[in-house]
Design a protein around this motif. Structure first.
Motif, PDB file in Angstrom:
ATOM      1  N   ASP A 315      41.400  50.130  34.772  1.00 18.40           N
ATOM      2  CA  ASP A 315      40.638  51.321  35.134  1.00 18.40           C
ATOM      3  C   ASP A 315      40.649  51.559  36.635  1.00 18.40           C
ATOM      4  O   ASP A 315      40.618  52.702  37.099  1.00 18.40           O
ATOM      5  CB  ASP A 315      39.188  51.193  34.656  1.00 18.40           C
ATOM      6  CG  ASP A 315      39.070  51.194  33.139  1.00 18.40           C
ATOM      7  OD1 ASP A 315      39.936  51.824  32.490  1.00 18.40           O
ATOM      8  OD2 ASP A 315      38.145  50.559  32.621  1.00 18.40           O
ATOM      9  N   ARG A 316      40.663  50.468  37.404  1.00 19.44           N
ATOM     10  CA  ARG A 316      40.639  50.582  38.861  1.00 19.44           C
ATOM     11  C   ARG A 316      42.038  50.360  39.423  1.00 19.44           C
ATOM     12  O   ARG A 316      42.903  49.764  38.779  1.00 19.44           O
ATOM     13  CB  ARG A 316      39.643  49.581  39.444  1.00 19.44           C
ATOM     14  CG  ARG A 316      38.212  49.815  38.939  1.00 19.44           C
ATOM     15  CD  ARG A 316      37.303  48.645  39.272  1.00 19.44           C
ATOM     16  NE  ARG A 316      36.985  48.591  40.693  1.00 19.44           N
ATOM     17  CZ  ARG A 316      36.396  47.539  41.268  1.00 19.44           C
ATOM     18  NH1 ARG A 316      36.098  46.457  40.561  1.00 19.44           N
ATOM     19  NH2 ARG A 316      36.125  47.556  42.565  1.00 19.44           N
ATOM     20  N   LEU A 317      42.235  50.829  40.638  1.00 18.92           N
ATOM     21  CA  LEU A 317      43.544  50.748  41.275  1.00 18.92           C
ATOM     22  C   LEU A 317      43.792  49.361  41.854  1.00 18.92           C
ATOM     23  O   LEU A 317      42.862  48.602  42.126  1.00 18.92           O
ATOM     24  CB  LEU A 317      43.650  51.794  42.391  1.00 18.92           C
ATOM     25  CG  LEU A 317      43.522  53.255  41.972  1.00 18.92           C
ATOM     26  CD1 LEU A 317      43.434  54.152  43.211  1.00 18.92           C
ATOM     27  CD2 LEU A 317      44.684  53.689  41.091  1.00 18.92           C
ATOM     28  N   GLN A 333      39.059  39.811  55.150  1.00 18.37           N
ATOM     29  CA  GLN A 333      37.628  39.953  54.853  1.00 18.37           C
ATOM     30  C   GLN A 333      37.313  41.330  54.293  1.00 18.37           C
ATOM     31  O   GLN A 333      36.483  41.462  53.379  1.00 18.37           O
ATOM     32  CB  GLN A 333      36.822  39.678  56.119  1.00 18.37           C
ATOM     33  CG  GLN A 333      36.847  38.228  56.561  1.00 18.37           C
ATOM     34  CD  GLN A 333      36.084  37.987  57.856  1.00 18.37           C
ATOM     35  OE1 GLN A 333      35.730  38.926  58.581  1.00 18.37           O
ATOM     36  NE2 GLN A 333      35.805  36.716  58.149  1.00 18.37           N
ATOM     37  N   PHE A 334      37.989  42.362  54.825  1.00 19.15           N
ATOM     38  CA  PHE A 334      37.757  43.699  54.290  1.00 19.15           C
ATOM     39  C   PHE A 334      38.194  43.789  52.834  1.00 19.15           C
ATOM     40  O   PHE A 334      37.497  44.388  52.002  1.00 19.15           O
ATOM     41  CB  PHE A 334      38.493  44.754  55.114  1.00 19.15           C
ATOM     42  CG  PHE A 334      38.365  46.131  54.522  1.00 19.15           C
ATOM     43  CD1 PHE A 334      37.219  46.883  54.719  1.00 19.15           C
ATOM     44  CD2 PHE A 334      39.365  46.650  53.710  1.00 19.15           C
ATOM     45  CE1 PHE A 334      37.066  48.127  54.126  1.00 19.15           C
ATOM     46  CE2 PHE A 334      39.228  47.899  53.122  1.00 19.15           C
ATOM     47  CZ  PHE A 334      38.074  48.636  53.339  1.00 19.15           C
ATOM     48  N   CYS A 335      39.345  43.213  52.500  1.00 19.99           N
ATOM     49  CA  CYS A 335      39.826  43.257  51.117  1.00 19.99           C
ATOM     50  C   CYS A 335      38.851  42.561  50.169  1.00 19.99           C
ATOM     51  O   CYS A 335      38.643  43.013  49.027  1.00 19.99           O
ATOM     52  CB  CYS A 335      41.209  42.620  51.018  1.00 19.99           C
ATOM     53  SG  CYS A 335      42.536  43.620  51.733  1.00 19.99           S
ATOM     54  N   ASP A 336      38.244  41.470  50.631  1.00 17.76           N
ATOM     55  CA  ASP A 336      37.250  40.778  49.800  1.00 17.76           C
ATOM     56  C   ASP A 336      36.058  41.690  49.508  1.00 17.76           C
ATOM     57  O   ASP A 336      35.568  41.752  48.372  1.00 17.76           O
ATOM     58  CB  ASP A 336      36.775  39.512  50.501  1.00 17.76           C
ATOM     59  CG  ASP A 336      37.840  38.432  50.572  1.00 17.76           C
ATOM     60  OD1 ASP A 336      38.815  38.517  49.797  1.00 17.76           O
ATOM     61  OD2 ASP A 336      37.699  37.517  51.410  1.00 17.76           O
ATOM     62  N   VAL A 337      35.598  42.399  50.521  1.00 17.27           N
ATOM     63  CA  VAL A 337      34.467  43.316  50.337  1.00 17.27           C
ATOM     64  C   VAL A 337      34.879  44.499  49.464  1.00 17.27           C
ATOM     65  O   VAL A 337      34.126  44.931  48.582  1.00 17.27           O
ATOM     66  CB  VAL A 337      33.959  43.803  51.713  1.00 17.27           C
ATOM     67  CG1 VAL A 337      32.905  44.897  51.536  1.00 17.27           C
ATOM     68  CG2 VAL A 337      33.387  42.643  52.514  1.00 17.27           C
ATOM     69  N   LEU A 338      36.084  45.015  49.705  1.00 20.00           N
ATOM     70  CA  LEU A 338      36.582  46.178  48.968  1.00 20.00           C
ATOM     71  C   LEU A 338      36.579  45.938  47.467  1.00 20.00           C
ATOM     72  O   LEU A 338      36.132  46.787  46.682  1.00 20.00           O
ATOM     73  CB  LEU A 338      38.004  46.504  49.449  1.00 20.00           C
ATOM     74  CG  LEU A 338      38.735  47.659  48.781  1.00 20.00           C
ATOM     75  CD1 LEU A 338      38.140  48.993  49.219  1.00 20.00           C
ATOM     76  CD2 LEU A 338      40.228  47.613  49.135  1.00 20.00           C
ATOM     77  N   THR A 339      37.079  44.791  47.053  1.00 17.24           N
ATOM     78  CA  THR A 339      37.223  44.521  45.623  1.00 17.24           C
ATOM     79  C   THR A 339      35.950  43.976  44.989  1.00 17.24           C
ATOM     80  O   THR A 339      35.826  43.972  43.755  1.00 17.24           O
ATOM     81  CB  THR A 339      38.373  43.533  45.390  1.00 17.24           C
ATOM     82  OG1 THR A 339      38.148  42.339  46.163  1.00 17.24           O
ATOM     83  CG2 THR A 339      39.702  44.148  45.824  1.00 17.24           C
ATOM     84  N   ALA A 340      34.995  43.517  45.814  1.00 15.52           N
ATOM     85  CA  ALA A 340      33.752  42.978  45.260  1.00 15.52           C
ATOM     86  C   ALA A 340      32.830  44.074  44.737  1.00 15.52           C
ATOM     87  O   ALA A 340      31.992  43.825  43.866  1.00 15.52           O
ATOM     88  CB  ALA A 340      33.019  42.151  46.326  1.00 15.52           C
ATOM     89  N   GLY A 341      32.988  45.279  45.260  1.00 16.09           N
ATOM     90  CA  GLY A 341      32.150  46.388  44.820  1.00 16.09           C
ATOM     91  C   GLY A 341      32.686  47.026  43.557  1.00 16.09           C
ATOM     92  O   GLY A 341      33.544  46.486  42.862  1.00 16.09           O
ATOM     93  N   ASN A 342      32.159  48.207  43.250  1.00 15.33           N
ATOM     94  CA  ASN A 342      32.607  48.918  42.046  1.00 15.33           C
ATOM     95  C   ASN A 342      33.355  50.193  42.409  1.00 15.33           C
ATOM     96  O   ASN A 342      33.345  51.167  41.675  1.00 15.33           O
ATOM     97  CB  ASN A 342      31.418  49.238  41.140  1.00 15.33           C
ATOM     98  CG  ASN A 342      30.376  50.112  41.834  1.00 15.33           C
ATOM     99  OD1 ASN A 342      30.508  50.407  43.025  1.00 15.33           O
ATOM    100  ND2 ASN A 342      29.353  50.514  41.091  1.00 15.33           N
ATOM    101  N   GLY A 343      34.015  50.182  43.568  1.00 20.22           N
ATOM    102  CA  GLY A 343      34.791  51.340  44.000  1.00 20.22           C
ATOM    103  C   GLY A 343      36.099  51.478  43.235  1.00 20.22           C
ATOM    104  O   GLY A 343      36.376  50.725  42.296  1.00 20.22           O
ATOM    105  N   PRO A 344      36.933  52.434  43.638  1.00 22.34           N
ATOM    106  CA  PRO A 344      38.146  52.738  42.875  1.00 22.34           C
ATOM    107  C   PRO A 344      39.247  51.691  42.996  1.00 22.34           C
ATOM    108  O   PRO A 344      40.171  51.668  42.178  1.00 22.34           O
ATOM    109  CB  PRO A 344      38.599  54.074  43.465  1.00 22.34           C
ATOM    110  CG  PRO A 344      38.048  54.076  44.860  1.00 22.34           C
ATOM    111  CD  PRO A 344      36.735  53.366  44.761  1.00 22.34           C
TER     112      PRO A 344
END
Length: 443
Positions: A315-317, A333-344
């Motif tokens: 469902d997510r990219l 560190q940004f990638c860890d935060v990016l994927t930890a949320g429920n964003g696209p």
């Protein structure tokens, strides 16, 4: 009709070397003069393709171009046999020869701008090969690119490159993003430019794409003006080393993922995309602040020069990023935060394309994205469609014909020309490109 996105990767050529020819490309300049590995580079590229194919994505291949590019030497007054021309050009015009030996066509994101059939008034898939007129070593590519695309996509409209003139400087899909709700539906095409071609050259690094080139392509492809957006790249991004917009921005489906300094006016860009997408889909903007990832880290690690893809069943990219993104503290560190949320964007996968990265191109540079219907994919030339059998044959071909290492002065060796031509001649048989595909085959 159902449609999907295919990635056509540029197969890295046998003269892959670190010539440092690309002004404004910091990685290219930083690694100029180092010893390259043509064999390692080509095998890294093939492994990335194999991984994408194994994940269920449509994967294609575009062949490397002839190097040295002898037609340019003929045009510039060199005569005699191929060997005589090679020797004379190195003696009389060594800087020219370094440009004509470049394997830069490996970066297929610059090959052309593509508009899928759903976006074009005539219902056909359209390609415009990029003239790449800003850099000498790339300006020699477009004629062979057109030949290659016509072979791979016999059903498509393949236009001539725009005039090789600064007003119409065109760098291809590296300055183009398509957003959509569904692949087969009409989308929004975002064309990013760095300057007005009629204005004087800017200070700092070259702004390679002009608004005149972007608008000409939109017209020739028959794009709906209401679904087409033109956005100005920021001077800050260009002067930081974002020589193409895909160094600071990537998009897929409804999502645009970009650095906050990527555009001259981010709010105007977002407003224009929302207006163009109205009634079709709701765009999603993922903006990365400088406080999270400084521009210098984004460019050094090529966070945005990654592939943003829709994996089958997900469902997510997924972001396909280079190892350098994992190795850089800020981007990891940004990638860890990016994927930890429920964003696209739900997953980040890292791939080893270090040979390409050291020459200035990440995973996104190596591929040309082409949205195709199932019927169009079936009509793609078989030799350009990645299969395990073709992968096996190409690995054997690379190991047979490519040098393990290549220093900058090694490209002066006359044997590199004969080796390269022999490799490309064999490749035309593997990929069924015809015995007149390359200029040296045509005499």
């Amino acid at each position: 009709m159902g449609a999907r996105e295919a990635n056509f990767d540029g197969l890295i050529g046998p003269t892959h070397n670190y010539g440092g020819l690309s002004q404004g490309n910091l990685a290219s300049s930083r690694h100029a003069g180092l010893i390259s590995s043509p064999r390692g580079a080509a095998l890294q590229g093939l492994e990335k393709m194999a991984a994408m194919h194994a994940a269920g994505l449509w994967q294609g291949i575009l062949p490397p171009q002839q190097r040295p590019y002898l037609p340019a030497l003929h045009q510039m007054g060199f005569t005699g046999s191929d060997a005589q021309i090679f020797a004379a050009a190195w003696e009389k015009a060594p800087r020219l020869m370094r440009n004509l030996m470049s394997a830069s066509s490996m970066w297929a994101a610059n090959a052309a701008t593509i508009s899928p059939s759903a976006d074009c008034a005539d219902g056909k898939l359209h390609f415009t090969p990029a003239n790449l007129s800003t850099m000498l070593h790339r300006s020699i590519e477009h004629e062979q690119t057109g030949r290659s695309l016509s072979r791979a996509f016999p059903f498509a409209a393949v236009h001539r490159a725009l005039p090789e003139q600064s007003v119409f400087a065109d760098e291809g899909a590296a300055n183009h993003v398509r957003l959509c709700g569904a692949r087969g539906d009409q989308g929004v095409e975002l064309l990013v430019y760095g300057r007005d071609g009629y204005d004087s050259a800017r200070a700092g690094y070259p702004a390679r794409q002009t608004v005149q080139a972007s608008r000409a392509i939109a017209r020739s492809h028959g794009l709906d003006p209401a679904r087409t957006v033109f956005a100005l790249q920021s001077d800050a991004a260009i002067d930081a080393g974002a020589f193409h917009n895909d160094v600071v921005c990537v998009g897929a489906m409804q999502t645009l993922f970009y650095h906050e300094l990527a555009f001259a006016d981010t709010e105007v860009m977002k407003t224009d995309i929302r207006a163009a997408a109205k009634g079709v889909f709701e765009p999603i903007f993922v903006e990365v602040a400088s406080a999270e990832v400084p521009m210098a880290d984004a460019i050094k690690a090529y966070l945005f020069n990654s592939m943003l893809v829709q994996m089958p069943g997900e469902d997510r990219l997924t972001l396909i990023a280079p190892l350098e993104t994992q190795e850089n503290v800020a981007t990891r560190q940004f990638c860890d935060v990016l994927t930890a949320g429920n964003g696209p964007i739900g997953t980040v996968k890292f791939v080893d394309v270090r040979q390409s990265m050291q020459n200035g191109g990440g995973p996104a540079c190596l591929r040309l994205r082409v949205t195709l219907t199932e019927a169009e994919w079936a009509d793609v030339h078989d030799g350009n469609r990645f299969t395990p059998a073709l992968h096996r044959d190409l690995k054997a071909w690379v190991n047979t014909h490519y040098r393990e290492s290549l220093a900058p002065d090694d490209i002066r060796d006359p044997a590199i020309m004969t080796e390269s031509f022999a490799a490309l001649d064999a490749l035309t048989k593997i990929m069924d490109l015809g015995d007149d595909f390359y200029p040296f085959q045509r005499g």
